[in-house]
Scaffold this motif. Structure first.
Motif, PDB file in Angstrom:
ATOM      1  N   ILE A  92       0.830  -1.202   0.000  1.00 32.24           N
ATOM      2  CA  ILE A  92       0.000   0.000   0.000  1.00 32.24           C
ATOM      3  C   ILE A  92       0.863   1.250   0.000  1.00 32.24           C
ATOM      4  O   ILE A  92       1.959   1.273   0.551  1.00 32.24           O
ATOM      5  CB  ILE A  92      -0.919  -0.032   1.236  1.00 32.24           C
ATOM      6  N   PHE A  94       0.697   5.387   0.936  1.00 30.26           N
ATOM      7  CA  PHE A  94      -0.093   6.343   1.709  1.00 30.26           C
ATOM      8  C   PHE A  94       0.307   7.763   1.334  1.00 30.26           C
ATOM      9  O   PHE A  94       1.478   8.120   1.371  1.00 30.26           O
ATOM     10  CB  PHE A  94       0.131   6.127   3.207  1.00 30.26           C
ATOM     11  N   HIS A 103       4.241   7.713   1.424  1.00 34.46           N
ATOM     12  CA  HIS A 103       4.998   6.694   2.138  1.00 34.46           C
ATOM     13  C   HIS A 103       4.649   5.306   1.644  1.00 34.46           C
ATOM     14  O   HIS A 103       3.482   5.016   1.388  1.00 34.46           O
ATOM     15  CB  HIS A 103       4.695   6.758   3.640  1.00 34.46           C
ATOM     16  N   LEU A 105       4.042   1.541   2.590  1.00 31.08           N
ATOM     17  CA  LEU A 105       3.666   0.783   3.783  1.00 31.08           C
ATOM     18  C   LEU A 105       3.857  -0.699   3.486  1.00 31.08           C
ATOM     19  O   LEU A 105       2.893  -1.434   3.253  1.00 31.08           O
ATOM     20  CB  LEU A 105       2.204   1.073   4.176  1.00 31.08           C
ATOM     21  N   THR A 108       1.814  -3.552   5.122  1.00 28.98           N
ATOM     22  CA  THR A 108       0.381  -3.703   4.860  1.00 28.98           C
ATOM     23  C   THR A 108       0.176  -4.280   3.467  1.00 28.98           C
ATOM     24  O   THR A 108       0.452  -3.622   2.473  1.00 28.98           O
ATOM     25  CB  THR A 108      -0.311  -2.334   4.963  1.00 28.98           C
ATOM     26  N   LEU A 126      -3.002   0.208  -4.485  1.00 31.62           N
ATOM     27  CA  LEU A 126      -3.910   0.726  -3.490  1.00 31.62           C
ATOM     28  C   LEU A 126      -3.300   1.980  -2.875  1.00 31.62           C
ATOM     29  O   LEU A 126      -2.220   1.923  -2.276  1.00 31.62           O
ATOM     30  CB  LEU A 126      -4.172  -0.335  -2.417  1.00 31.62           C
ATOM     31  N   ILE A 127      -3.956   3.089  -3.064  1.00 30.52           N
ATOM     32  CA  ILE A 127      -3.492   4.360  -2.509  1.00 30.52           C
ATOM     33  C   ILE A 127      -4.465   4.794  -1.433  1.00 30.52           C
ATOM     34  O   ILE A 127      -5.665   4.915  -1.693  1.00 30.52           O
ATOM     35  CB  ILE A 127      -3.458   5.459  -3.582  1.00 30.52           C
ATOM     36  N   VAL A 128      -3.955   5.023  -0.252  1.00 30.78           N
ATOM     37  CA  VAL A 128      -4.787   5.561   0.823  1.00 30.78           C
ATOM     38  C   VAL A 128      -4.375   7.012   1.047  1.00 30.78           C
ATOM     39  O   VAL A 128      -3.184   7.318   1.142  1.00 30.78           O
ATOM     40  CB  VAL A 128      -4.619   4.755   2.122  1.00 30.78           C
ATOM     41  N   LYS A 129      -5.366   7.897   1.079  1.00 31.99           N
ATOM     42  CA  LYS A 129      -5.082   9.301   1.364  1.00 31.99           C
ATOM     43  C   LYS A 129      -5.608   9.634   2.748  1.00 31.99           C
ATOM     44  O   LYS A 129      -6.657   9.142   3.157  1.00 31.99           O
ATOM     45  CB  LYS A 129      -5.750  10.203   0.330  1.00 31.99           C
ATOM     46  N   GLY A 130      -4.888  10.467   3.437  1.00 36.00           N
ATOM     47  CA  GLY A 130      -5.310  10.836   4.782  1.00 36.00           C
ATOM     48  C   GLY A 130      -4.206  11.569   5.509  1.00 36.00           C
ATOM     49  O   GLY A 130      -3.471  12.341   4.887  1.00 36.00           O
ATOM     50  N   LEU A 131      -4.112  11.336   6.784  1.00 32.76           N
ATOM     51  CA  LEU A 131      -3.091  11.999   7.597  1.00 32.76           C
ATOM     52  C   LEU A 131      -2.079  10.963   8.071  1.00 32.76           C
ATOM     53  O   LEU A 131      -2.462   9.929   8.622  1.00 32.76           O
ATOM     54  CB  LEU A 131      -3.724  12.699   8.802  1.00 32.76           C
ATOM     55  N   CYS A 132      -0.813  11.257   7.873  1.00 29.09           N
ATOM     56  CA  CYS A 132       0.231  10.360   8.332  1.00 29.09           C
ATOM     57  C   CYS A 132       0.381  10.491   9.851  1.00 29.09           C
ATOM     58  O   CYS A 132      -0.208  11.378  10.472  1.00 29.09           O
ATOM     59  CB  CYS A 132       1.551  10.674   7.641  1.00 29.09           C
ATOM     60  N   GLY A 133       1.166   9.625  10.430  1.00 29.93           N
ATOM     61  CA  GLY A 133       1.333   9.618  11.868  1.00 29.93           C
ATOM     62  C   GLY A 133       1.714  10.972  12.430  1.00 29.93           C
ATOM     63  O   GLY A 133       1.084  11.468  13.369  1.00 29.93           O
ATOM     64  N   ASN A 136      -1.139  13.620  11.954  1.00 30.48           N
ATOM     65  CA  ASN A 136      -2.318  13.287  12.746  1.00 30.48           C
ATOM     66  C   ASN A 136      -2.113  13.701  14.198  1.00 30.48           C
ATOM     67  O   ASN A 136      -2.975  14.324  14.816  1.00 30.48           O
ATOM     68  CB  ASN A 136      -2.592  11.785  12.660  1.00 30.48           C
TER      69      ASN A 136
ATOM     70  N   GLY B 118      -1.647   5.467  14.247  1.00 28.15           N
ATOM     71  CA  GLY B 118      -1.373   6.887  14.080  1.00 28.15           C
ATOM     72  C   GLY B 118      -1.859   7.403  12.737  1.00 28.15           C
ATOM     73  O   GLY B 118      -2.215   8.563  12.606  1.00 28.15           O
ATOM     74  N   TYR B 119      -1.877   6.538  11.744  1.00 24.34           N
ATOM     75  CA  TYR B 119      -2.343   6.952  10.423  1.00 24.34           C
ATOM     76  C   TYR B 119      -3.864   7.059  10.403  1.00 24.34           C
ATOM     77  O   TYR B 119      -4.561   6.231  10.974  1.00 24.34           O
ATOM     78  CB  TYR B 119      -1.899   5.951   9.365  1.00 24.34           C
ATOM     79  N   LEU B 120      -4.352   8.105   9.712  1.00 24.13           N
ATOM     80  CA  LEU B 120      -5.792   8.289   9.576  1.00 24.13           C
ATOM     81  C   LEU B 120      -6.179   8.244   8.100  1.00 24.13           C
ATOM     82  O   LEU B 120      -5.738   9.081   7.308  1.00 24.13           O
ATOM     83  CB  LEU B 120      -6.198   9.648  10.173  1.00 24.13           C
ATOM     84  N   LEU B 122      -8.567   8.784   5.007  1.00 20.67           N
ATOM     85  CA  LEU B 122      -9.705   9.620   4.641  1.00 20.67           C
ATOM     86  C   LEU B 122     -10.313   9.179   3.315  1.00 20.67           C
ATOM     87  O   LEU B 122     -11.479   9.395   3.066  1.00 20.67           O
ATOM     88  CB  LEU B 122      -9.276  11.084   4.548  1.00 20.67           C
ATOM     89  N   ASP B 123      -9.494   8.592   2.467  1.00 22.93           N
ATOM     90  CA  ASP B 123      -9.960   8.216   1.138  1.00 22.93           C
ATOM     91  C   ASP B 123      -9.088   7.081   0.626  1.00 22.93           C
ATOM     92  O   ASP B 123      -7.881   7.077   0.836  1.00 22.93           O
ATOM     93  CB  ASP B 123      -9.856   9.431   0.206  1.00 22.93           C
ATOM     94  N   GLN B 125      -8.207   4.583  -2.766  1.00 28.01           N
ATOM     95  CA  GLN B 125      -8.380   4.332  -4.188  1.00 28.01           C
ATOM     96  C   GLN B 125      -7.697   3.035  -4.561  1.00 28.01           C
ATOM     97  O   GLN B 125      -6.535   2.836  -4.245  1.00 28.01           O
ATOM     98  CB  GLN B 125      -7.773   5.473  -5.006  1.00 28.01           C
TER      99      GLN B 125
END
Ligand SMILES: [Mn+2]
Ligand SMILES: [Mn+2]
Ligand SMILES: [Zn+2]
Ligand SMILES: [Zn+2]
Lengths: 140, 140
Positions: A92, A94, A103, A105, A108, A126-133, A136, B118-120, B122-123, B125
DNA sequence: TAAAACAATGCAATACAATTGCATGCCAGC
DNA sequence: GCTGGCATGCAATTGTATTGCATTGTTTTA
Protein backbone atom coordinates in the motif's frame (compact mmCIF):
# COMPACT_ATOMS: atom_id res chain seq x y z
CA UNK A 1 34.27 -2.34 -2.70
CA UNK A 2 31.83 0.48 -2.16
CA UNK A 3 28.54 -0.98 -0.90
CA UNK A 4 26.60 1.40 -3.11
CA UNK A 5 28.43 0.18 -6.18
CA UNK A 6 27.82 -3.36 -5.06
CA UNK A 7 24.11 -2.67 -4.76
CA UNK A 8 24.04 -1.37 -8.31
CA UNK A 9 25.97 -4.31 -9.68
CA UNK A 10 23.61 -6.67 -7.87
CA UNK A 11 20.89 -5.34 -10.13
CA UNK A 12 23.15 -5.34 -13.19
CA UNK A 13 23.43 -1.56 -13.32
CA UNK A 14 26.77 -0.10 -14.34
CA UNK A 15 27.90 1.91 -11.29
CA UNK A 16 28.65 5.33 -12.70
CA UNK A 17 29.43 8.26 -10.41
CA UNK A 18 26.03 9.84 -10.99
CA UNK A 19 24.16 6.63 -10.26
CA UNK A 20 26.05 6.09 -7.03
CA UNK A 21 25.20 9.60 -5.88
CA UNK A 22 21.52 9.20 -6.78
CA UNK A 23 21.31 5.84 -5.04
CA UNK A 24 22.97 7.26 -1.95
CA UNK A 25 20.45 10.09 -1.86
CA UNK A 26 17.47 7.82 -2.40
CA UNK A 27 18.53 5.51 0.42
CA UNK A 28 18.44 8.41 2.85
CA UNK A 29 14.82 9.27 2.13
CA UNK A 30 11.92 8.36 4.35
CA UNK A 31 9.33 9.35 1.76
CA UNK A 32 8.94 8.77 -1.95
CA UNK A 33 10.42 11.50 -4.14
CA UNK A 34 9.32 13.16 -7.34
CA UNK A 35 11.85 13.90 -10.05
CA UNK A 36 11.74 17.57 -9.14
CA UNK A 37 12.33 16.83 -5.47
CA UNK A 38 15.22 14.61 -6.43
CA UNK A 39 16.64 17.36 -8.61
CA UNK A 40 16.35 19.96 -5.86
CA UNK A 41 17.99 17.65 -3.35
CA UNK A 42 21.16 17.32 -5.37
CA UNK A 43 23.78 19.69 -6.64
CA UNK A 44 24.03 20.76 -10.24
CA UNK A 45 22.44 17.73 -11.79
CA UNK A 46 20.73 17.62 -15.13
CA UNK A 47 17.06 16.78 -14.86
CA UNK A 48 17.08 14.58 -17.94
CA UNK A 49 19.98 12.54 -16.69
CA UNK A 50 18.14 12.06 -13.42
CA UNK A 51 15.09 11.05 -15.40
CA UNK A 52 17.07 8.41 -17.27
CA UNK A 53 18.89 7.30 -14.15
CA UNK A 54 15.62 6.72 -12.35
CA UNK A 55 14.22 4.94 -15.37
CA UNK A 56 17.23 2.63 -15.42
CA UNK A 57 16.81 1.99 -11.71
CA UNK A 58 13.16 1.20 -12.24
CA UNK A 59 13.83 -1.13 -15.15
CA UNK A 60 16.32 -3.07 -13.09
CA UNK A 61 14.13 -3.39 -10.01
CA UNK A 62 15.97 -0.95 -7.80
CA UNK A 63 13.21 1.62 -7.39
CA UNK A 64 9.50 1.54 -8.05
CA UNK A 65 7.16 4.14 -9.43
CA UNK A 66 4.25 5.47 -7.38
CA UNK A 67 1.29 7.27 -8.92
CA UNK A 68 -0.36 8.72 -5.86
CA UNK A 69 -2.86 10.90 -7.68
CA UNK A 70 -1.00 14.08 -6.81
CA UNK A 71 -0.25 14.57 -10.49
CA UNK A 72 3.46 13.84 -10.35
CA UNK A 73 5.14 10.47 -10.37
CA UNK A 74 7.13 9.59 -7.29
CA UNK A 75 9.79 6.98 -6.72
CA UNK A 76 11.02 4.93 -3.80
CA UNK A 77 13.49 2.14 -3.20
CA UNK A 78 12.35 -1.41 -3.87
CA UNK A 79 12.59 -4.41 -1.61
CA UNK A 80 15.44 -6.75 -2.41
CA UNK A 81 13.25 -9.22 -4.26
CA UNK A 82 12.68 -6.97 -7.27
CA UNK A 83 14.77 -7.32 -10.39
CA UNK A 84 14.75 -6.78 -14.13
CA UNK A 85 12.08 -9.45 -14.51
CA UNK A 86 9.56 -7.58 -12.43
CA UNK A 87 8.61 -5.82 -9.27
CA UNK A 88 7.35 -7.91 -6.41
CA UNK A 89 7.03 -5.40 -3.62
CA UNK A 90 3.31 -4.90 -3.92
CA UNK A 91 2.25 -2.87 -0.94
CA UNK A 92 0.00 0.00 0.00
CA UNK A 93 1.03 3.59 -0.57
CA UNK A 94 -0.09 6.34 1.71
CA UNK A 95 -0.42 9.95 0.62
CA UNK A 96 -0.67 12.51 3.40
CA UNK A 97 -2.89 15.39 2.38
CA UNK A 98 -1.27 17.56 5.03
CA UNK A 99 2.48 17.24 4.46
CA UNK A 100 2.08 15.95 0.88
CA UNK A 101 4.46 13.09 1.58
CA UNK A 102 3.97 9.67 0.06
CA UNK A 103 5.00 6.69 2.14
CA UNK A 104 5.41 3.04 1.31
CA UNK A 105 3.67 0.78 3.78
CA UNK A 106 5.41 -2.51 3.05
CA UNK A 107 3.92 -4.18 6.11
CA UNK A 108 0.38 -3.70 4.86
CA UNK A 109 -0.46 -6.13 2.11
CA UNK A 110 -3.00 -5.46 -0.60
CA UNK A 111 -6.17 -7.50 -0.13
CA UNK A 112 -7.45 -9.73 -2.91
CA UNK A 113 -10.27 -8.29 -4.95
CA UNK A 114 -12.82 -10.26 -6.90
CA UNK A 115 -13.34 -8.91 -10.40
CA UNK A 116 -16.24 -9.47 -12.77
CA UNK A 117 -15.86 -12.67 -14.74
CA UNK A 118 -13.60 -12.35 -17.73
CA UNK A 119 -11.38 -9.72 -16.18
CA UNK A 120 -7.75 -10.63 -15.61
CA UNK A 121 -5.84 -8.79 -12.90
CA UNK A 122 -2.14 -8.30 -13.49
CA UNK A 123 -1.30 -5.55 -11.05
CA UNK A 124 -3.08 -3.88 -8.18
CA UNK A 125 -2.39 -0.49 -6.69
CA UNK A 126 -3.91 0.73 -3.49
CA UNK A 127 -3.49 4.36 -2.51
CA UNK A 128 -4.79 5.56 0.82
CA UNK A 129 -5.08 9.30 1.36
CA UNK A 130 -5.31 10.84 4.78
CA UNK A 131 -3.09 12.00 7.60
CA UNK A 132 0.23 10.36 8.33
CA UNK A 133 1.33 9.62 11.87
CA UNK A 134 3.18 12.89 12.35
CA UNK A 135 0.47 15.11 10.92
CA UNK A 136 -2.32 13.29 12.75
CA UNK A 137 -0.62 13.81 16.09
CA UNK A 138 0.09 17.45 15.29
CA UNK A 139 -3.59 18.18 14.66
CA UNK A 140 -5.18 16.46 17.64
CA UNK B 1 -38.74 19.11 -19.19
CA UNK B 2 -35.64 17.65 -20.77
CA UNK B 3 -34.41 14.79 -18.56
CA UNK B 4 -30.81 15.92 -19.05
CA UNK B 5 -31.63 19.38 -17.78
CA UNK B 6 -33.46 17.82 -14.88
CA UNK B 7 -30.42 15.74 -14.02
CA UNK B 8 -28.29 18.88 -13.95
CA UNK B 9 -30.74 20.78 -11.81
CA UNK B 10 -30.89 17.86 -9.40
CA UNK B 11 -27.25 18.55 -8.66
CA UNK B 12 -27.77 22.32 -8.63
CA UNK B 13 -25.95 22.87 -11.91
CA UNK B 14 -27.32 25.55 -14.24
CA UNK B 15 -28.33 23.65 -17.37
CA UNK B 16 -26.58 25.51 -20.15
CA UNK B 17 -26.52 24.18 -23.70
CA UNK B 18 -22.91 23.09 -23.44
CA UNK B 19 -23.45 21.27 -20.16
CA UNK B 20 -26.43 19.40 -21.55
CA UNK B 21 -24.41 18.27 -24.54
CA UNK B 22 -21.48 17.17 -22.39
CA UNK B 23 -23.74 15.29 -20.00
CA UNK B 24 -25.48 13.59 -22.91
CA UNK B 25 -22.13 12.50 -24.29
CA UNK B 26 -20.84 11.27 -20.94
CA UNK B 27 -23.95 9.19 -20.33
CA UNK B 28 -23.33 7.29 -23.55
CA UNK B 29 -19.85 6.18 -22.54
CA UNK B 30 -18.99 2.73 -21.27
CA UNK B 31 -15.50 3.75 -20.19
CA UNK B 32 -14.07 6.71 -18.33
CA UNK B 33 -12.90 9.55 -20.56
CA UNK B 34 -9.95 11.88 -20.47
CA UNK B 35 -10.44 15.53 -21.29
CA UNK B 36 -8.78 14.98 -24.67
CA UNK B 37 -11.07 12.07 -25.47
CA UNK B 38 -14.03 14.17 -24.48
CA UNK B 39 -12.81 16.97 -26.71
CA UNK B 40 -12.33 14.67 -29.68
CA UNK B 41 -15.75 13.15 -29.22
CA UNK B 42 -17.53 16.46 -29.60
CA UNK B 43 -17.80 19.08 -32.29
CA UNK B 44 -16.05 22.42 -32.14
CA UNK B 45 -15.78 22.65 -28.39
CA UNK B 46 -13.23 24.66 -26.52
CA UNK B 47 -10.99 22.51 -24.37
CA UNK B 48 -10.94 25.00 -21.50
CA UNK B 49 -14.70 25.21 -21.39
CA UNK B 50 -14.83 21.44 -21.27
CA UNK B 51 -12.27 21.52 -18.50
CA UNK B 52 -14.39 23.90 -16.47
CA UNK B 53 -17.58 22.03 -17.29
CA UNK B 54 -16.11 18.80 -16.01
CA UNK B 55 -14.79 20.57 -12.94
CA UNK B 56 -18.25 21.94 -12.22
CA UNK B 57 -19.71 18.48 -12.69
CA UNK B 58 -17.17 17.03 -10.32
CA UNK B 59 -17.73 19.69 -7.67
CA UNK B 60 -21.45 19.00 -7.73
CA UNK B 61 -21.15 15.23 -7.54
CA UNK B 62 -22.16 14.45 -11.10
CA UNK B 63 -18.88 12.93 -12.28
CA UNK B 64 -15.85 11.63 -10.44
CA UNK B 65 -12.19 11.87 -11.22
CA UNK B 66 -10.09 8.75 -11.80
CA UNK B 67 -6.32 8.72 -11.59
CA UNK B 68 -5.52 5.38 -13.13
CA UNK B 69 -1.78 5.87 -13.35
CA UNK B 70 -1.86 6.30 -17.11
CA UNK B 71 -0.75 9.89 -16.65
CA UNK B 72 -3.98 11.56 -17.62
CA UNK B 73 -7.00 12.16 -15.45
CA UNK B 74 -10.18 10.45 -16.54
CA UNK B 75 -13.78 11.10 -15.61
CA UNK B 76 -16.92 9.03 -15.33
CA UNK B 77 -20.48 9.52 -14.18
CA UNK B 78 -21.18 9.22 -10.48
CA UNK B 79 -23.80 7.15 -8.75
CA UNK B 80 -26.86 9.08 -7.67
CA UNK B 81 -25.76 9.37 -4.06
CA UNK B 82 -22.97 11.87 -4.79
CA UNK B 83 -23.52 15.57 -4.32
CA UNK B 84 -21.77 18.81 -3.58
CA UNK B 85 -20.95 17.60 -0.08
CA UNK B 86 -18.90 14.70 -1.29
CA UNK B 87 -18.51 11.64 -3.42
CA UNK B 88 -19.79 8.38 -2.03
CA UNK B 89 -19.32 6.02 -4.92
CA UNK B 90 -16.12 4.45 -3.70
CA UNK B 91 -15.45 1.53 -5.98
CA UNK B 92 -12.64 -0.17 -7.78
CA UNK B 93 -11.32 1.12 -11.09
CA UNK B 94 -9.93 -1.17 -13.71
CA UNK B 95 -7.38 -0.10 -16.29
CA UNK B 96 -6.94 -2.40 -19.27
CA UNK B 97 -3.36 -2.39 -20.46
CA UNK B 98 -4.48 -3.66 -23.86
CA UNK B 99 -7.25 -1.30 -24.95
CA UNK B 100 -6.23 1.46 -22.49
CA UNK B 101 -9.79 1.80 -21.28
CA UNK B 102 -10.61 2.56 -17.68
CA UNK B 103 -13.77 1.06 -16.26
CA UNK B 104 -15.66 1.68 -13.05
CA UNK B 105 -16.50 -1.50 -11.20
CA UNK B 106 -19.24 -0.22 -8.91
CA UNK B 107 -20.21 -3.72 -7.82
CA UNK B 108 -16.79 -4.34 -6.33
CA UNK B 109 -16.26 -2.50 -3.10
CA UNK B 110 -12.95 -1.46 -1.70
CA UNK B 111 -11.91 -3.63 1.23
CA UNK B 112 -10.90 -2.11 4.54
CA UNK B 113 -7.19 -1.80 5.10
CA UNK B 114 -5.45 -1.66 8.44
CA UNK B 115 -2.88 1.10 8.61
CA UNK B 116 0.01 1.53 11.02
CA UNK B 117 -1.09 3.13 14.28
CA UNK B 118 -1.37 6.89 14.08
CA UNK B 119 -2.34 6.95 10.42
CA UNK B 120 -5.79 8.29 9.58
CA UNK B 121 -7.41 7.15 6.33
CA UNK B 122 -9.71 9.62 4.64
CA UNK B 123 -9.96 8.22 1.14
CA UNK B 124 -8.96 4.99 -0.52
CA UNK B 125 -8.38 4.33 -4.19
CA UNK B 126 -7.89 0.91 -5.65
CA UNK B 127 -6.74 0.55 -9.24
CA UNK B 128 -6.45 -2.84 -10.82
CA UNK B 129 -4.51 -3.15 -14.05
CA UNK B 130 -4.88 -6.07 -16.38
CA UNK B 131 -7.06 -7.25 -19.23
CA UNK B 132 -10.70 -6.33 -19.46
CA UNK B 133 -13.32 -8.87 -20.46
CA UNK B 134 -13.17 -8.05 -24.16
CA UNK B 135 -9.39 -8.02 -24.44
CA UNK B 136 -8.97 -11.15 -22.35
CA UNK B 137 -11.30 -13.11 -24.62
CA UNK B 138 -9.62 -11.73 -27.72
CA UNK B 139 -6.21 -12.99 -26.60
CA UNK B 140 -7.09 -16.52 -25.48
C1' DT C 1 -39.22 46.03 -19.45
C1' DA C 2 -34.48 47.77 -18.99
C1' DA C 3 -30.52 48.07 -16.41
C1' DA C 4 -27.45 45.93 -13.59
C1' DA C 5 -25.29 41.87 -11.70
C1' DC C 6 -23.65 37.54 -12.29
C1' DA C 7 -22.26 33.35 -14.53
C1' DA C 8 -20.56 30.92 -18.63
C1' DT C 9 -17.82 30.81 -22.68
C1' DG C 10 -13.90 31.36 -25.98
C1' DC C 11 -9.35 32.50 -27.00
C1' DA C 12 -4.66 33.51 -25.64
C1' DA C 13 -1.17 32.57 -22.76
C1' DT C 14 1.28 30.22 -19.07
C1' DA C 15 3.11 26.44 -16.04
C1' DC C 16 5.12 22.31 -15.66
C1' DA C 17 6.03 17.29 -16.02
C1' DA C 18 7.48 14.03 -19.30
C1' DT C 19 9.97 12.83 -23.14
C1' DT C 20 13.03 12.91 -27.32
C1' DG C 21 17.13 14.29 -30.36
C1' DC C 22 21.60 14.98 -30.78
C1' DA C 23 26.34 16.11 -29.83
C1' DT C 24 29.82 15.17 -26.63
C1' DG C 25 32.14 12.68 -22.87
C1' DC C 26 33.62 8.63 -20.63
C1' DC C 27 35.07 3.97 -20.12
C1' DA C 28 35.92 -1.08 -21.15
C1' DG C 29 37.66 -4.23 -24.14
C1' DC C 30 40.42 -5.11 -28.00
C1' DG D 1 46.12 3.87 -27.81
C1' DC D 2 42.08 3.02 -30.66
C1' DT D 3 37.33 2.16 -30.90
C1' DG D 4 32.50 1.07 -29.99
C1' DG D 5 28.96 1.49 -26.89
C1' DC D 6 26.93 3.43 -23.05
C1' DA D 7 26.26 7.70 -20.19
C1' DT D 8 25.68 12.53 -19.85
C1' DG D 9 24.30 17.40 -20.81
C1' DC D 10 21.80 20.70 -23.25
C1' DA D 11 18.21 22.14 -26.38
C1' DA D 12 13.91 21.41 -27.89
C1' DT D 13 9.32 19.30 -28.09
C1' DT D 14 5.09 17.27 -26.48
C1' DG D 15 0.96 17.18 -23.91
C1' DT D 16 -1.90 18.13 -19.90
C1' DA D 17 -3.43 21.22 -16.59
C1' DT D 18 -4.43 25.78 -15.37
C1' DT D 19 -5.07 30.89 -15.37
C1' DG D 20 -6.29 35.70 -17.30
C1' DC D 21 -9.27 38.36 -19.54
C1' DA D 22 -12.56 40.06 -22.73
C1' DT D 23 -17.06 38.81 -24.45
C1' DT D 24 -21.40 36.74 -24.40
C1' DG D 25 -25.43 34.94 -22.25
C1' DT D 26 -28.63 34.62 -18.40
C1' DT D 27 -30.81 35.90 -14.23
C1' DT D 28 -32.09 39.35 -10.81
C1' DT D 29 -33.99 43.52 -9.54
C1' DA D 30 -35.36 48.31 -9.85
MN1 LIG E 1 6.35 1.57 -2.33
MN1 LIG F 1 -15.70 5.15 -10.99
ZN1 LIG G 1 1.85 14.03 6.86
ZN1 LIG H 1 -9.40 -3.93 -22.74
Amino acid sequence: MNPLEAKLKEKSIAPTAMRVVVLDFLLKQSAALSLTELELGMHRTDRVTLYRTIRTFEEHGLVHRIEDGSGVTKFAMCQTSCNVDGHHDLHIHFYCTQCKETHCLPKTHIPEVSLPSGYLALDTQLIVKGLCGSCNVAIT
